[in-house]
Design a protein around this motif. Structure first.
Motif, PDB file in Angstrom:
ATOM      1  N   ILE A 197      46.211 -25.691 -40.261  1.00 47.29           N
ATOM      2  CA  ILE A 197      44.921 -25.057 -40.117  1.00 47.29           C
ATOM      3  C   ILE A 197      45.243 -23.450 -40.510  1.00 47.29           C
ATOM      4  N   LYS A 198      46.489 -22.932 -40.246  1.00 45.84           N
ATOM      5  CA  LYS A 198      47.199 -21.520 -40.643  1.00 45.84           C
ATOM      6  C   LYS A 198      46.840 -21.357 -42.153  1.00 45.84           C
ATOM      7  N   GLU A 199      47.506 -22.377 -42.698  1.00 47.96           N
ATOM      8  CA  GLU A 199      47.613 -22.403 -44.488  1.00 47.96           C
ATOM      9  C   GLU A 199      46.027 -22.148 -45.041  1.00 47.96           C
ATOM     10  N   HIS A 200      45.184 -23.118 -44.435  1.00 47.52           N
ATOM     11  CA  HIS A 200      43.916 -23.123 -45.282  1.00 47.52           C
ATOM     12  C   HIS A 200      42.876 -22.432 -44.493  1.00 47.52           C
ATOM     13  N   ASN A 201      42.838 -22.296 -43.356  1.00 43.55           N
ATOM     14  CA  ASN A 201      41.647 -21.460 -42.630  1.00 43.55           C
ATOM     15  C   ASN A 201      42.203 -20.574 -41.284  1.00 43.55           C
ATOM     16  N   PRO A 202      42.850 -19.332 -42.035  1.00 43.44           N
ATOM     17  CA  PRO A 202      43.445 -18.362 -40.953  1.00 43.44           C
ATOM     18  C   PRO A 202      42.404 -18.021 -39.859  1.00 43.44           C
ATOM     19  N   ASP A 203      41.219 -17.836 -40.029  1.00 41.43           N
ATOM     20  CA  ASP A 203      40.635 -17.340 -38.882  1.00 41.43           C
ATOM     21  C   ASP A 203      40.364 -18.426 -37.987  1.00 41.43           C
ATOM     22  N   LEU A 204      40.240 -19.734 -38.201  1.00 42.13           N
ATOM     23  CA  LEU A 204      40.380 -20.972 -37.232  1.00 42.13           C
ATOM     24  C   LEU A 204      41.606 -20.985 -36.650  1.00 42.13           C
ATOM     25  N   TYR A 205      42.818 -20.577 -37.180  1.00 39.26           N
ATOM     26  CA  TYR A 205      44.098 -20.681 -36.583  1.00 39.26           C
ATOM     27  C   TYR A 205      44.029 -19.650 -35.657  1.00 39.26           C
ATOM     28  N   LYS A 206      43.656 -18.518 -35.654  1.00 36.47           N
ATOM     29  CA  LYS A 206      43.611 -17.428 -34.443  1.00 36.47           C
ATOM     30  C   LYS A 206      42.621 -18.035 -33.328  1.00 36.47           C
ATOM     31  N   LYS A 207      41.789 -18.543 -33.718  1.00 39.79           N
ATOM     32  CA  LYS A 207      40.934 -19.018 -32.431  1.00 39.79           C
ATOM     33  C   LYS A 207      41.770 -20.264 -31.896  1.00 39.79           C
ATOM     34  N   ALA A 208      42.148 -21.047 -32.407  1.00 42.50           N
ATOM     35  CA  ALA A 208      43.128 -22.199 -32.081  1.00 42.50           C
ATOM     36  C   ALA A 208      44.373 -21.593 -31.219  1.00 42.50           C
ATOM     37  N   ILE A 209      44.963 -20.577 -31.490  1.00 43.91           N
ATOM     38  CA  ILE A 209      45.991 -20.109 -30.891  1.00 43.91           C
ATOM     39  C   ILE A 209      45.546 -19.088 -29.484  1.00 43.91           C
ATOM     40  N   GLN A 210      44.370 -18.777 -29.728  1.00 47.81           N
ATOM     41  CA  GLN A 210      43.552 -18.146 -28.633  1.00 47.81           C
ATOM     42  C   GLN A 210      43.413 -19.149 -27.367  1.00 47.81           C
ATOM     43  N   VAL A 211      42.965 -20.274 -27.921  1.00 51.27           N
ATOM     44  CA  VAL A 211      43.023 -21.354 -26.793  1.00 51.27           C
ATOM     45  C   VAL A 211      44.260 -21.361 -25.996  1.00 51.27           C
ATOM     46  N   PHE A 212      45.410 -21.873 -26.775  1.00 54.81           N
ATOM     47  CA  PHE A 212      46.518 -21.876 -26.113  1.00 54.81           C
ATOM     48  C   PHE A 212      46.897 -20.395 -25.213  1.00 54.81           C
ATOM     49  N   VAL A 213      46.755 -19.356 -25.687  1.00 55.49           N
ATOM     50  CA  VAL A 213      47.033 -18.213 -25.129  1.00 55.49           C
ATOM     51  C   VAL A 213      46.338 -18.010 -23.566  1.00 55.49           C
ATOM     52  N   LYS A 214      45.121 -18.444 -23.771  1.00 57.20           N
ATOM     53  CA  LYS A 214      44.131 -18.514 -22.541  1.00 57.20           C
ATOM     54  C   LYS A 214      44.850 -19.111 -21.406  1.00 57.20           C
ATOM     55  N   TYR A 215      45.140 -20.426 -21.706  1.00 52.22           N
ATOM     56  CA  TYR A 215      45.559 -21.120 -20.564  1.00 52.22           C
ATOM     57  C   TYR A 215      47.253 -20.882 -20.341  1.00 52.22           C
ATOM     58  N   LEU A 216      47.994 -20.274 -21.335  1.00 51.83           N
ATOM     59  CA  LEU A 216      49.387 -19.976 -20.942  1.00 51.83           C
ATOM     60  C   LEU A 216      49.240 -18.636 -19.975  1.00 51.83           C
ATOM     61  N   ASP A 217      48.155 -17.653 -20.041  1.00 52.03           N
ATOM     62  CA  ASP A 217      47.904 -16.550 -19.257  1.00 52.03           C
ATOM     63  C   ASP A 217      47.519 -17.164 -17.862  1.00 52.03           C
ATOM     64  N   LYS A 218      46.673 -18.355 -17.862  1.00 51.69           N
ATOM     65  CA  LYS A 218      46.379 -19.014 -16.694  1.00 51.69           C
ATOM     66  C   LYS A 218      47.364 -19.473 -15.702  1.00 51.69           C
ATOM     67  N   PHE A 219      48.411 -19.939 -16.380  1.00 51.16           N
ATOM     68  CA  PHE A 219      49.568 -20.532 -15.667  1.00 51.16           C
ATOM     69  C   PHE A 219      50.578 -19.214 -15.185  1.00 51.16           C
ATOM     70  N   GLU A 220      50.700 -18.081 -16.003  1.00 52.13           N
ATOM     71  CA  GLU A 220      51.304 -17.133 -15.790  1.00 52.13           C
ATOM     72  C   GLU A 220      50.876 -16.352 -14.545  1.00 52.13           C
ATOM     73  N   ARG A 221      49.634 -16.186 -14.486  1.00 53.71           N
ATOM     74  CA  ARG A 221      49.005 -15.463 -13.423  1.00 53.71           C
ATOM     75  C   ARG A 221      49.016 -16.374 -11.995  1.00 53.71           C
ATOM     76  N   LYS A 222      49.152 -17.530 -12.142  1.00 56.75           N
ATOM     77  CA  LYS A 222      49.271 -18.451 -11.088  1.00 56.75           C
ATOM     78  C   LYS A 222      50.463 -18.229 -10.433  1.00 56.75           C
ATOM     79  N   GLU A 223      51.485 -18.402 -11.477  1.00 54.58           N
ATOM     80  CA  GLU A 223      52.712 -18.060 -10.988  1.00 54.58           C
ATOM     81  C   GLU A 223      53.278 -16.657 -10.167  1.00 54.58           C
ATOM     82  N   ASN A 224      52.615 -15.787 -10.973  1.00 53.62           N
ATOM     83  CA  ASN A 224      52.776 -14.420 -10.362  1.00 53.62           C
ATOM     84  C   ASN A 224      51.781 -13.936  -9.129  1.00 53.62           C
ATOM     85  N   GLY A 225      51.116 -14.907  -8.666  1.00 53.50           N
ATOM     86  CA  GLY A 225      50.391 -14.898  -7.583  1.00 53.50           C
ATOM     87  C   GLY A 225      48.957 -14.023  -7.863  1.00 53.50           C
TER      88      GLY A 225
END
Length: 225
Positions: A197-225
Motif C-alpha cells: 500500500i505504501k509503494e502504490h498508494n501512500p495516502d492510503l498507507y497513512k490512513k492504515a497506519i493511523q488505524v494502528f496508532v489509534k488502537y496503540l494509543d488506546k492500550f497505552e492510555r489504559k496501561e497508564n491509567g
C-alpha cells in the motif's frame, strides 16, 4: 528494605487481579502497576534512575538502577530494542526499552511481574532475531515456482480499490485485539500488505497506519491509567 516483603505480597495480589494473559496462558503484571505499588509503599525511600547506553538510530539500550537512601545500588536491569521492529518500536523504541529496563530492575528486587523477563522483553527476542537474520528463502519460493506463469495485469484503479478495502479490514482486526502485544503481532503480520500500500498508494498507507496508532494509543492510555 524491611517493607519489601509487604511489596512482594501486594504485587502478588496485583498479579491475580491485574495480570494480563500472555502467550501460553501465563499472567504478567505490567510495570506500571508494580511501580505504583512500589512508590505507594516505599515513597521516596528508594531512587530510580534510567540511563541511555545506546541510541544510534538502529537500536536502543537502556539501563535502570534502583538505589536506597544511602545511594547504594540495590537493583538494576537492562533492556534493548530494535527501532522499527514491531509497531511499538516504530514510534516508541526508547520508551519501550526504558519500561522494560525498569521492569527488570524491579524484578531484581523480587518484584517481578510473574516472570523475570517482561512481556515486552519476551516479544523483543522475536523482534531482534528477525531484525538480524536474512529473510528465509521459503518466502521467495512462490515467486520462483510460478515465475514463468503469465500474471494478470492489475490496473492502478483496481489496486487502489483493493487497498481501500484493506482499511476497514485493519480497523476490524485491530478492534479484536485485547492486548498491546496482540496488536503488535498483527502489525508485524501485516507488513507485506502495508508495504505494498505504501509503494502504490501512500495516502492510503497513512490512513492504515493511523488505524494502528489509534488502537496503540488506546492500550497505552489504559496501561497508564
Amino acid at each position: 528494605m524491611s517493607n519489601l516483603a509487604k511489596t512482594m505480597d501486594t504485587i502478588a495480589d496485583l498479579h491475580k487481579s491485574h495480570g494480563v494473559k500472555q502467550k501460553g496462558g501465563k499472567l504478567y503484571t505490567q510495570v506500571v502497576h508494580r511501580m505504583e505499588a512500589f512508590r505507594r509503599i516505599h515513597g521516596t525511600d528508594f531512587g530510580l534512575d534510567t540511563e541511555i547506553l545506546v541510541n544510534d538510530g538502529k537500536k536502543v539500550v537502556v539501563k535502570a538502577i534502583i538505589t536506597d537512601k544511602d545511594n547504594r545500588k540495590v537493583g538494576a536491569g537492562m533492556a534493548e530494542e530494535i527501532r522499527g521492529q514491531g509497531m511499538v518500536n516504530t514510534t516508541s523504541a526508547l520508551e519501550n526499552a526504558e519500561t522494560s529496563a525498569i521492569g527488570r530492575a524491579l524484578a531484581s528486587l523480587g518484584l517481578a511481574g510473574g516472570e523475570y523477563a517482561s512481556a515486552n522483553e519476551i516479544d523483543a527476542v522475536v523482534r531482534k532475531t528477525e531484525a538480524m537474520k536474512e529473510e528465509p528463502k521459503a518466502v521467495e519460493k512462490p515467486k520462483i515456482q510460478f515465475k514463468d506463469i503469465p500474471q494478470k495485469e492489475i490496473t492502478p484503479e483496481e489496486r487502489r480499490e483493493r487497498h481501500e478495502e484493506k482499511i476497514p479490514d485493519f480497523e476490524h482486526w485491530c478492534q479484536q485485539k485485547r492486548t498491546k502485544d496482540q496488536l503488535d503481532a498483527y502489525y508485524n503480520d501485516s507488513q507485506s500488505t502495508l508495504n505494498e500500500i505504501k509503494e502504490h498508494n501512500p495516502d492510503l498507507y497513512k490512513k492504515a497506519i493511523q488505524v494502528f496508532v489509534k488502537y496503540l494509543d488506546k492500550f497505552e492510555r489504559k496501561e497508564n491509567g
